[in-house]
Design an enzyme around this catalytic site. Structure first.
Site, PDB file in Angstrom:
ATOM      1  CB  THR A 215       0.010  34.703  -9.836  1.00 52.85           C
ATOM      2  OG1 THR A 215      -0.706  35.660  -9.448  1.00 52.85           O
ATOM      3  CG2 THR A 215       0.845  34.108  -8.900  1.00 52.85           C
TER       4      THR A 215
ATOM      5  CD  GLU B 217       1.244  31.241  -6.416  1.00 52.67           C
ATOM      6  OE1 GLU B 217       1.421  30.585  -7.413  1.00 52.67           O
ATOM      7  OE2 GLU B 217      -0.094  31.800  -6.530  1.00 52.67           O
TER       8      GLU B 217
ATOM      9  CE  LYS C   6     -17.905  21.151  -7.214  1.00 47.36           C
ATOM     10  NZ  LYS C   6     -17.530  22.296  -7.505  1.00 47.36           N
TER      11      LYS C   6
ATOM     12  CD1 TRP D 148     -16.757  17.216  -7.809  1.00 46.55           C
ATOM     13  CD2 TRP D 148     -14.559  17.202  -7.460  1.00 46.55           C
ATOM     14  NE1 TRP D 148     -16.708  18.138  -7.162  1.00 46.55           N
ATOM     15  CE2 TRP D 148     -15.116  18.080  -6.523  1.00 46.55           C
ATOM     16  CE3 TRP D 148     -12.960  17.025  -7.195  1.00 46.55           C
ATOM     17  CZ2 TRP D 148     -14.572  18.907  -5.581  1.00 46.55           C
ATOM     18  CZ3 TRP D 148     -12.572  17.914  -6.382  1.00 46.55           C
ATOM     19  CH2 TRP D 148     -13.506  18.728  -5.619  1.00 46.55           C
TER      20      TRP D 148
HETATM   21  P1  AMP Z   1       2.031  29.088 -12.684  1.00 42.82           P
HETATM   22  O1  AMP Z   1       1.944  29.607 -11.563  1.00 42.82           O
HETATM   23  O2  AMP Z   1       1.364  30.136 -14.005  1.00 42.82           O
HETATM   24  O3  AMP Z   1       3.085  28.652 -13.029  1.00 42.82           O
HETATM   25  O4  AMP Z   1       0.590  28.094 -12.644  1.00 42.82           O
HETATM   26  C1  AMP Z   1       0.543  27.029 -11.914  1.00 42.82           C
HETATM   27  C2  AMP Z   1      -0.516  26.014 -12.175  1.00 42.82           C
HETATM   28  O5  AMP Z   1      -0.385  25.272 -13.547  1.00 42.82           O
HETATM   29  C3  AMP Z   1      -0.691  25.119 -11.331  1.00 42.82           C
HETATM   30  O6  AMP Z   1      -1.575  25.498 -10.169  1.00 42.82           O
HETATM   31  C4  AMP Z   1      -1.426  23.973 -12.133  1.00 42.82           C
HETATM   32  O7  AMP Z   1      -2.842  24.336 -12.135  1.00 42.82           O
HETATM   33  C5  AMP Z   1      -0.854  24.137 -13.706  1.00 42.82           C
HETATM   34  N1  AMP Z   1       0.073  23.029 -13.588  1.00 42.82           N
HETATM   35  C6  AMP Z   1       1.313  23.211 -13.474  1.00 42.82           C
HETATM   36  N2  AMP Z   1       2.002  22.058 -13.941  1.00 42.82           N
HETATM   37  C7  AMP Z   1       0.838  21.216 -14.113  1.00 42.82           C
HETATM   38  C8  AMP Z   1       0.951  20.081 -14.752  1.00 42.82           C
HETATM   39  N3  AMP Z   1       1.947  19.008 -14.756  1.00 42.82           N
HETATM   40  N4  AMP Z   1      -0.288  19.390 -14.965  1.00 42.82           N
HETATM   41  C9  AMP Z   1      -1.281  20.133 -14.752  1.00 42.82           C
HETATM   42  N5  AMP Z   1      -1.474  21.411 -14.307  1.00 42.82           N
HETATM   43  C10 AMP Z   1      -0.276  21.862 -13.877  1.00 42.82           C
END
Ligand code: AMP
Length: 548
Positions: free
Chosen positions: A185, A331, A441, A446
């Site tokens: 990640t 994940e 916040k 929120w």
């Molecule tokens: P990653 O593991 O780098 O792919 O990041 C995952 C994170 O990207 C998620 O937990 C979200 O916070 C963000 N994310 C992915 N898709 C979206 C979406 N369509 N809208 C908002 N946030 C997103």
């Protein structure tokens, strides 16, 4: 009583076998460091993948050993995916955009033994070679005639590594629960964490991905994944595309280049493309400036970060392209939700559809979703209640590599806590309002930074916008809007704030606007709020806000 069905393991080599038998003539087109338009067919991919598997078997690797890749999207990287995983090793894809120290950390953490790298990354690797002693051999993804001189240990070109190997190979009978791939990640805090996919999760995820309400992938498609092969399996495309025999187009090192993407899309008849919002900004800007229209592309899947309404509108109005927003995580392999219309929704007024498309989409079969409050009580799917988003399913991680439960990312009843805050409406459409850590916040309530950003980005003079909370004596935090103006646009604070009139509740209105040249991004293209918060940690808001 058990049913009487065969227990055929779900392993990735079965996808390759199916692809070769059924779609041997289908094309794969790549931009690479050594060839601006390389073309070959599925049958070549399968043949060379077997050669690579033979070459790897000669390196005295044990089952489950990690073989890393540091590479852009192209055919050789795809061969590596299948050969490494199919032969029983683990393909560890490394994001070259990470900081050098993070790359050192993850290579050592994964204990990678062989590294397949694009020639472009040799200078970086030569700098850190002394700190990644676990790598025994470097294979450079090129041929001998393009092989740069290098000081790296046991370096050889990919073509000479596989060149003399046999084209036949017996894929080993693996357990479907054996690990197949590893991706770290790109978390903004702490060390990167490894997500270890297995054959079963990979095959099920890819199978789910091709469904009509998900990627709607078929043999008739030509797919250009701008999402990198080094980031969460390019959203499963290497597997889903081969399951159906779609034509593949890889942009190589040119994935941020609007002109190349446009030329590939038009020239190769690309019907579907996938990527994060920042990539599409580059493409839309290019087409706008050059006065060009996307004539072949039918749909884009955009995810990884919230998709601004203005982007969906631009694709629709200027190019006739449908945007499907998706949400997922490293994940989660990564697909979790995909935005496609339900029966009857196509009759809605165009702007209602557009608003719906700004949501992350509906849960894919195989991923259960729930939102909970601070006491873990499940919240209703009414589109209003927002809470911590948790997920469960066969392609969601049960732990991180070598962390043995210490990450605390799972609930006592076995759900994965995504770290996102979301609402879910009665139709099952998920809307991400924030990362838990990015929530603002204000006075105990929120404010969704994503919604405020989305509106800001609808302003024609805005190239990019981000909203962060800054400390406030009375309200704890108040929103600060950070804006990168579009080229040539003349914008000031008051104009920007006036844009929000009637669009959001008064108390959500940012207290101030700052204009910057650029907004920091993570290695996967997300706004790096942690850096922005640091940058504006001592920011003094100009006036004390009115009582709301
Ligand atoms: P990653 O593991 O780098 O792919 O990041 C995952 C994170 O990207 C998620 O937990 C979200 O916070 C963000 N994310 C992915 N898709 C979206 C979406 N369509 N809208 C908002 N946030 C997103």
């Amino acid at each position: 009583m058990h049913g009487l069905m065969m227990d055929t393991p779900l392993v990735i080599s079965s996808i390759l076998r199916h692809a070769e038998r059924n779609y041997g003539g289908r094309e794969i087109v790549s931009v690479t460091a050594d060839n601006p338009r390389h073309r070959y067919r599925y049958s070549d991919l399968c043949r060379r993948t077997r050669q690579l598997a033979n070459a790897l078997d000669k390196c005295a690797l044990a089952r489950g050993d990690r073989v890393a890749t540091l590479a852009w999207n192209d055919y050789r990287h795809l061969e590596a995916y299948y050969a490494i995983g199919g032969a029983g090793y683990v393909c560890h894809t490394i994001n070259p955009r990470l900081f050098a120290e993070q790359i050192v950390f993850i290579i050592n953490h994964a204990a990678d033994r062989i590294l397949l790298t694009d020639p472009l990354f040799l200078p970086l690797l030569e700098k850190i070679a002394g700190k990644i002693g676990c790598i025994e051999r470097y294979v450079v993804l090129t041929d001998d005639s393009h092989m740069p001189a290098t000081t790296l240990k046991n370096a050889m070109s990919y073509e000479s590594f596989i060149g003399s190997e046999s084209e036949s190979y017996e894929w080993p009978a693996l357990d479907e629960k054996d690990a197949v791939a590893l991706c770290y990640t790109s978390g903004t805090t702490g060390d990167p964490k490894g997500v270890l996919y297995n054959h079963r999760s990979t095959v099920l995820h890819a199978y789910a991905g091709i469904a009509p309400d998900v990627l709607n992938l078929s043999n008739r498609d030509c797919v250009l994944p701008v999402v990198p092969l080094f980031h969460v399996n390019a959203w499963g495309i290497p597997y889903s595309a081969l399951m159906v025999g779609a034509k593949l187009v890889f942009p190589g090192p040119k994935m941020g280049d609007g002109e190349t993407l446009y030329a590939l899309m038009e020239g190769e008849d690309v019907t579907l493309s996938l990527g994060v919002p920042t990539v599409w900004m580059a493409l839309l800007q290019y087409t706008e400036k050059a006065g060009k229209r996307l004539n072949k592309l039918q749909r884009t899947v955009i995810g990884g970060a919230a998709v601004p309404e203005s982007m969906i509108r631009a694709f629709r109005d200027r190019h006739g392209v449908v945007v499907h927003q998706g949400w997922g995580m490293t994940e989660m392999s990564p697909l979790g939700t995909l935005n496609s219309l339900k029966a009857g929704m196509q009759e809605w007024p165009a702007d209602d559809i557009l608003r719906l498309q700004t949501k992350a989409g509906r849960g894919i079969y195989g991923v259960e979703l729930r939102i909970v409050d601070d006491e873990q009580n499940e919240l209703p799917w009414d589109g209003k209640a927002y809470g911590a988003l948790q997920v469960r399913g066969p392609w969601i991680c049960s732990d991180y590599f070598k962390l043995d439960g210490s990450a605390g990312a799972h609930t006592a009843d076995g759900w994965f806590d995504t770290g996102d805050v979301a609402t879910i409406d009665p139709d099952g459409f998920l809307a991400i309002t924030d990362r838990t850590k990015d929530v603002i916040k204000s006075g105990g309530e929120w404010i969704s930074s994503i919604q405020v950003e989305n509106i800001a980005m609808g302003h024609p003079g805005v190239r990019e916008a981000a909203v962060i909370g800054v400390p406030h004596a009375k309200w704890t935090e108040r929103p600060l809007l950070v804006v990168v103006a579009a080229e040539g646009a003349k914008l000031d604070r008051d104009q920007m704030l006036a844009w929000f009139d009637g669009k959001i509740a008064r108390w959500w209105l940012p207290d101030d606007v700052v204009f910057v040249d650029s907004i920091p991004h993570t290695a996967t293209g997300k706004v790096k709020k942690i850096d922005l918060r640091r940058q504006f940690a001592n920011y003094t808001l100009p006036t004390s806000p009115a009582d709301f």
